[in-house]
Motif scaffolding. Structure first.
Motif, mmCIF file in Angstrom:
data_model
loop_
_atom_site.group_PDB
_atom_site.id
_atom_site.type_symbol
_atom_site.label_atom_id
_atom_site.label_comp_id
_atom_site.label_asym_id
_atom_site.label_seq_id
_atom_site.Cartn_x
_atom_site.Cartn_y
_atom_site.Cartn_z
ATOM 1 N N GLN A 1 -0.487 4.667 -8.239
ATOM 2 C CA GLN A 1 -1.755 4.896 -7.422
ATOM 3 C C GLN A 1 -3.520 5.544 -8.563
ATOM 4 O O GLN A 1 -4.327 3.986 -8.580
ATOM 5 C CB GLN A 1 -1.838 5.925 -6.370
ATOM 6 N N GLU B 1 0.913 8.767 -7.253
ATOM 7 C CA GLU B 1 -0.019 9.436 -7.883
ATOM 8 C C GLU B 1 -0.593 8.891 -8.570
ATOM 9 O O GLU B 1 -2.102 8.053 -8.935
ATOM 10 C CB GLU B 1 0.069 10.736 -7.562
ATOM 11 N N ASN C 1 0.462 8.003 1.938
ATOM 12 C CA ASN C 1 -0.718 9.163 1.314
ATOM 13 C C ASN C 1 -0.433 10.180 2.448
ATOM 14 O O ASN C 1 -1.292 10.462 3.781
ATOM 15 C CB ASN C 1 -1.954 8.671 1.172
ATOM 16 N N ARG D 1 -10.098 -2.877 0.123
ATOM 17 C CA ARG D 1 -10.019 -1.655 0.207
ATOM 18 C C ARG D 1 -10.226 -1.389 2.128
ATOM 19 O O ARG D 1 -10.213 -2.217 3.186
ATOM 20 C CB ARG D 1 -11.296 -0.714 0.327
ATOM 21 N N GLU E 1 -6.908 6.318 8.709
ATOM 22 C CA GLU E 1 -6.099 5.014 8.058
ATOM 23 C C GLU E 1 -4.375 6.061 8.065
ATOM 24 O O GLU E 1 -3.270 5.354 7.455
ATOM 25 C CB GLU E 1 -6.226 6.139 6.400
ATOM 26 N N ILE F 1 1.154 -1.061 0.083
ATOM 27 C CA ILE F 1 -0.211 -0.047 -0.043
ATOM 28 C C ILE F 1 0.896 1.159 -0.168
ATOM 29 O O ILE F 1 1.652 1.288 1.046
ATOM 30 C CB ILE F 1 -0.720 -0.392 1.355
ATOM 31 N N GLN F 2 0.505 2.404 -0.659
ATOM 32 C CA GLN F 2 1.013 3.678 -1.379
ATOM 33 C C GLN F 2 1.041 4.474 0.464
ATOM 34 O O GLN F 2 -0.210 4.695 1.210
ATOM 35 C CB GLN F 2 1.096 4.158 -2.757
ATOM 36 N N ARG G 1 -3.552 12.017 3.677
ATOM 37 C CA ARG G 1 -4.589 11.970 4.353
ATOM 38 C C ARG G 1 -4.410 11.103 5.738
ATOM 39 O O ARG G 1 -3.311 10.470 6.695
ATOM 40 C CB ARG G 1 -4.938 10.314 3.873
ATOM 41 N N GLU H 1 -6.217 1.669 -8.620
ATOM 42 C CA GLU H 1 -7.478 1.819 -8.623
ATOM 43 C C GLU H 1 -7.844 2.081 -9.863
ATOM 44 O O GLU H 1 -9.610 1.671 -10.084
ATOM 45 C CB GLU H 1 -7.212 3.056 -8.409
ATOM 46 N N LEU I 1 -1.721 6.981 4.844
ATOM 47 C CA LEU I 1 -1.875 5.933 3.795
ATOM 48 C C LEU I 1 -3.289 5.649 2.867
ATOM 49 O O LEU I 1 -4.264 6.563 3.015
ATOM 50 C CB LEU I 1 -2.190 4.040 4.377
ATOM 51 N N HIS I 2 -2.991 5.321 1.483
ATOM 52 C CA HIS I 2 -4.134 5.390 0.862
ATOM 53 C C HIS I 2 -5.416 4.290 0.903
ATOM 54 O O HIS I 2 -4.863 3.403 1.551
ATOM 55 C CB HIS I 2 -4.469 5.351 -0.858
ATOM 56 N N ARG I 3 -6.582 4.145 0.677
ATOM 57 C CA ARG I 3 -6.844 4.026 0.642
ATOM 58 C C ARG I 3 -7.276 2.283 -0.134
ATOM 59 O O ARG I 3 -7.938 1.407 -0.034
ATOM 60 C CB ARG I 3 -8.412 4.442 0.160
#
Length: 214
Positions: free
Chosen positions: A181, A178, A57, A98, A64, A54-55, A60, A185, A67-69
């Motif tokens: 990501q 980004e 972020n 997710r 989280e 997981i990347q 955020r 997604e 972390l990205h969602r």
């Protein structure tokens, strides 16, 4: 593990900017930090041998914690331990997930709670891209490789099936985190291919603009 229902709700997390893992793809990793060596040791003791890629972020906040969602779980399919304790391993992409939140605990690495709903296709057979114009895509890719002064095994690229070609390039090419990501997604192989084409075209337009200014 044959379906989403077999996958665990809690996974060890490996937050790594710019690292992209996609379902049915393979990601080589070099593990040397003590906390992640511990993570690999613990993952190898489980039946699934899963690690959540997981990347980060930084923008955020909340559960989280930066972390990205959306990330992708990978199964350790190969590993070797170096004399100094480092690991060289390969993750095989299993399914995207997710992020629901972070799990408190006493491990030196982070653990996260995840939900697999909506990613059933990741556990199915390989995807097809019926609108894929391979000749046009490879022509664009050739311009990109030439501009970046990169080499490629064109025979292998031409023979690779749609999913392997698009996903491998999405993982390997040097895009911003980004952008990686966005590729992760993408809801389907065709939208990932469209995103990849957009990123390549954007780079080429930027390169042409810089040349005209010189």
């Amino acid at each position: 593990m044959k379906n989403i229902g077999d996958l665990p709700d809690i996974l060890p997390a490996f937050p790594l900017p710019g690292a992209l893992l996609l379902p049915r793809s393979r990601l080589p990793l070099h593990i040397f930090e003590p906390r992640y060596l511990s993570m690999v040791d613990d993952a190898l003791k489980t039946q699934g041998r899963l690690i959540a890629m997981i990347q980060p972020n930084p923008g955020r906040t909340g559960d989280e914690k930066g972390l990205h969602r959306i990330g992708c779980a990978g199964r350790i399919t190969q590993f070797s331990e170096m004399e100094d304790g480092r690991y060289m391993l390969t993750l095989g992409g299993v399914s995207r997930f997710r992020l629901l939140g972070e799990v408190d605990g006493f491990t030196p690495y982070r653990r996260i709670e995840v939900n697999w709903d909506g990613f059933e296709q990741d556990q199915a057979a390989s995807e097809k891209d019926v609108m894929f114009d391979r000749d046009a895509f490879l022509n664009l890719l050739s311009k990109y490789f030439t501009t970046r002064d990169l080499n490629a095994d064109w025979d292998t690229l031409k023979e690779a099936d749609d999913e392997l070609l698009v996903n491998s390039l999405s993982m390997m090419l040097d895009f911003e985190p980004e952008d990686k990501q966005a590729l992760l997604e993408a809801p389907s192989l065709s939208t990932r291919r469209e995103t990849l084409v957009t990123l390549i075209e954007y780079f080429l337009r930027g390169g042409e603009a810089e040349e005209m200014m010189q």
